[in-house]
Every structure is written in C-alpha cells, then in structure tokens.
Write an enzyme that holds these catalytic residues in place. Structure first.
Site, mmCIF file in Angstrom:
data_model
loop_
_atom_site.group_PDB
_atom_site.id
_atom_site.type_symbol
_atom_site.label_atom_id
_atom_site.label_comp_id
_atom_site.label_asym_id
_atom_site.label_seq_id
_atom_site.Cartn_x
_atom_site.Cartn_y
_atom_site.Cartn_z
ATOM 1 N N TYR A 139 73.410 8.881 -52.269
ATOM 2 C CA TYR A 139 74.612 9.196 -51.489
ATOM 3 C C TYR A 139 75.011 10.666 -51.657
ATOM 4 C CZ TYR A 139 75.776 4.247 -50.431
ATOM 5 O OH TYR A 139 75.791 2.949 -49.967
ATOM 6 N N LYS A 190 63.385 2.418 -60.468
ATOM 7 C CA LYS A 190 62.233 2.210 -59.576
ATOM 8 C C LYS A 190 61.241 3.335 -59.881
ATOM 9 C CE LYS A 190 59.930 0.129 -56.440
ATOM 10 N NZ LYS A 190 59.429 -1.256 -56.570
ATOM 11 N N ASP A 223 63.382 -4.290 -57.656
ATOM 12 C CA ASP A 223 62.901 -5.468 -56.908
ATOM 13 C C ASP A 223 62.858 -6.699 -57.820
ATOM 14 O OD1 ASP A 223 60.953 -4.044 -58.251
ATOM 15 O OD2 ASP A 223 59.352 -4.418 -56.805
ATOM 16 N N ASP A 247 74.681 -0.553 -54.889
ATOM 17 C CA ASP A 247 75.335 -0.998 -53.655
ATOM 18 C C ASP A 247 74.720 -2.326 -53.217
ATOM 19 O OD1 ASP A 247 76.790 -0.998 -51.206
ATOM 20 O OD2 ASP A 247 75.034 -0.167 -50.191
ATOM 21 N N ASP A 251 76.266 -6.565 -53.667
ATOM 22 C CA ASP A 251 76.479 -7.574 -52.618
ATOM 23 C C ASP A 251 75.801 -8.886 -53.010
ATOM 24 O OD1 ASP A 251 77.932 -5.817 -51.032
ATOM 25 O OD2 ASP A 251 76.896 -6.376 -49.184
HETATM 26 C C1 IPM Z 1 80.398 -0.563 -50.852
HETATM 27 C C2 IPM Z 1 80.223 -0.450 -49.381
HETATM 28 C C3 IPM Z 1 80.115 0.982 -48.925
HETATM 29 C C4 IPM Z 1 78.948 1.659 -49.597
HETATM 30 C C5 IPM Z 1 80.027 1.038 -47.409
HETATM 31 C C6 IPM Z 1 81.329 0.599 -46.770
HETATM 32 C C7 IPM Z 1 79.593 2.350 -46.890
HETATM 33 O O1 IPM Z 1 79.118 -1.183 -48.962
HETATM 34 O O2 IPM Z 1 81.394 -0.055 -51.391
HETATM 35 O O3 IPM Z 1 79.563 -1.179 -51.507
HETATM 36 O O4 IPM Z 1 77.801 1.557 -49.195
HETATM 37 O O5 IPM Z 1 79.176 2.350 -50.583
HETATM 38 MG MG MG Z 2 78.151 -2.197 -50.491
#
Ligand code: IPM
Ligand code: MG
Length: 357
Positions: A139, A190, A223, A247, A251
C-alpha cells in the site's frame, strides 16, 4: 473528570448508522462510569463531501485531526466514486500522515455466535490478533501508468519495505504477543517467491525475535497460512503480516469468527505522536445502507479498543462484557448473523446491558 476529544468521521454507506450507534453506547457508558467524558466533534468528510467539493476531505484535513485524542471512523466507499479515490482520499490520507503504522485486528468467537468451522465453538479454539503493517508494503502508493490505452500500456505497483518500517512493526507484534497469555507469534511471509523485500522481512523478524526470548515464534508462507487458519485455528495466537497479506487474512479471520459485522480494528500510532483511529473492518455496505439493519457490534468492539488506548481499561472491559451479553442472545443478531435484530434494537440492548452490574 477526564475528558477526551474524539473526532467522529462517519463517512459513507452504513458508516453514519454504526457510528451514531457507537457514540450513543459510548455516551451511556461514560455516564455509567462517571470518571470520564467524551467530547465529540463530527466531520462530514467522505463521498458526499467529494461530490460537492471534488475532494474527500479538505487539503491538510489530517492536520485538524492532530488536536484530538482519538478518531472514531465509520466506513468509506460509494457506488459512484472509484474506490481508489475514496480510499486514498480519506482513509489512507489519514493513516499515512498520522503514521498509524500498526493496524490491530482481534478475532475471537463471541458468545452466541457460530463459526462456520466445525470444531470451533468458543474463543478458546479461535482467539487471534492480527497485526497488519499499515504504512508501507503493497500500500506504499509507488508505481505509475504510461502509454495509456496503447497495447504497450504499463501499470506498476511497487511493494516497498524499509528496515525502519519492518523493525517497528515486528517489535510491536512481538511485544503484543508477549502481553498475551500464550506468548506465541506467527510471522506471515512469501519469501519463497519474493526474494528481496520479503527475505529482508524474514531476516528482521529473526533479528527482533532475539529481543524477545520469551516469545515463541514461527514463520508461515501466506498461502499455507490460509489452510492453517481453517484447519488448525487453535495453533495460532498473534499474527503479523504485511499490509496486503493481513488485509486478506483478516477478512478470512472475520468470516471464521462468524461475520464481518463483528470485526473491529485499531489503526495505532503506538508512539502516540498523533491520534490513533478506530473503525469497524466492514465497509460502507451500500446494499443495506438506510435499512437500519447494519450490525453495530464491530463499532462497539472498536469503541472498547479506543477506550483501552485512551487509558480507560475499566470502561473498555465493561463495554466488552456488555457486547458479550448482547451477542449471547440470538434475539440481538442482525441479518448478517442470521437474525432479525436491527441496529436500533442491538443498540438498546447494549445500553441496557451497560446498566447491569
Ligand atoms: C480494510 C479494507 C480496506 C483495505 C479497503 C476498504 C480499501 O479492506 O481495512 O481491510 O484494503 O485496507
Ligand atoms: Mg480488508
């Protein structure tokens, strides 16, 4: 009376719905506690602001935030504004200049919530904290586009790791692992395929590990890590990963813990040279915006992280105790958890739980 200045940035989609629920609950908690007060200032930054002014927030907006003790952030993203504009115009435009380099994402199964994993019932088998490097890596924003529209068009996205950046996130993660009962850290990497920056990432992990002899640590390729999270969740405790890896893994973690609607996060400036920012992980969720069914639990949980950071551990513990009481009762489950509750009814249940001893 201790007073904290809070900047509220509800943002887009369900952001305003969950932040107003969060502020209501925090206000009730402060009254009940009697020891502190929150002085909240609202900022209307986000996609609506963008449509009016052509920017997500005023130039240098992050400088206005420095005067606050913490930032309570909803969500960002709108169907008719490109995501990279909303993200870089607001969330990253705050995180990066305020150097909130440690993104902390706790995951556990709250009472009453079912994990999609067969053998996971409670916070015992799945109790993790993911530490996401939040300032560089994938990022970093380095890269470019040229020869647009031509067959030879190129787009680059450079991944940047700096020694200073990796050392500080590793120290933060080892220290956090040390503060938890199991003193166990997994470093995600990785470095088999990416032979430069990620190899440096591994080397620095090993070097910082030397400063924390009491922390047991191991290394996982990203992975293979996804499999371990699903198949052996009990073998993990604290996890550190780069910006993009964390990130993605967070999720997965949120889904394994029952719903993205529960998952909180803190964007910390651990040196406290600037305010830290607290937000639910879920996004703006336009599919349910305005329906009054957004799950406010993630916003309450991140509110507890904010109180902890501000130095109000007693109130933070009380808030989490109320969250657990509320989730334990399926009548308080919003549709993301398979229930029929509303943002309003969950908020009322929280306020009631806060009043109980
Ligand atoms: C998170 C989100 C953000 C990210 C999005 C909204 C861009 O997915 O905070 O995990 O990728 O950082
Ligand atoms: Mg995210």
């Amino acid at each position: 009376m201790r007073e904290y200045k809070i900047a509220a940035i509800p943002g887009d989609g369900i952001g305003p719905e969950v932040i107003s629920a969060g502020l209501e609950v925090l206000g009730a908690l402060a009254l009940q506690d009697g020891g502190f007060k929150l002085k909240v200032t609202d900022f209307d930054w986000g996609s609506a602001y963008y449509k009016q002014h052509g920017v997500m927030m005023p130039a240098g907006g992050h400088e206005q935030l420095r005067a606050f003790d913490a930032i309570y952030f909803g969500a960002v993203g709108a169907p008719d504004v490109p995501d990279h504009i909303t993200l870089w115009g607001l969330r990253l435009a705050i995180c990066q200049p305020l150097d909130q380099y440690a993104n902390v994402r706790p995951t556990r199964i709250l009472p009453g919530i079912k994990s999609p994993l067969r053998n996971v019932a409670t916070g015992k088998e799945l109790d993790w904290v993911i530490v996401r490097e939040n300032s560089e890596g994938e990022y970093a924003g380095h890269g470019g586009r040229s020869h647009r529209g031509h067959p030879q068009e190129v787009g680059t996205e450079l991944v940047i790791f700096t020694r200073a950046g990796v050392e500080r996130i590793m120290r933060f993660a080892f220290a956090l692992a040390r503060s938890r009962p199991r003193k166990l850290l997994t470093v995600v990497t990785k470095s088999n395929a990416q032979r430069n920056g990620r190899v440096m990432w591994d080397e620095i992990a090993a070097q910082v590990a030397g400063e924390f002899p009491d922390v047991q640590w191991d290394k996982m390729l990203v992975d293979a890590m996804t499999m371990r999270m699903v198949l052996k969740p009990e073998s993990l405790d604290t996890i550190v990963a780069t910006n993009l890896h964390a990130d993605i893994l967070s999720d997965l973690a949120a889904a394994l813990a029952g719903s993205l609607g529960i998952a909180p996060t803190a964007n910390l400036n651990p040196d406290r040279k600037a305010p830290s920012m607290f937000e639910p992980i879920h996004g703006s969720a336009f599919d349910i915006t305005g329906k009054g069914i957004a799950n406010p639990i993630a916003t309450f949980w991140t509110g507890a992280m904010m109180l902890e950071h501000l130095g109000e551990p007693r109130a933070a513990a009380k808030l989490m105790q109320a969250v657990e009481k509320v989730t334990a009762d399926a009548a308080n489950h919003t549709p993301d958890l398979g229930g029929k509750a509303t943002t309003r009814s969950v908020t009322d249940a929280m306020k009631k739980a806060i009043k109980e001893p």
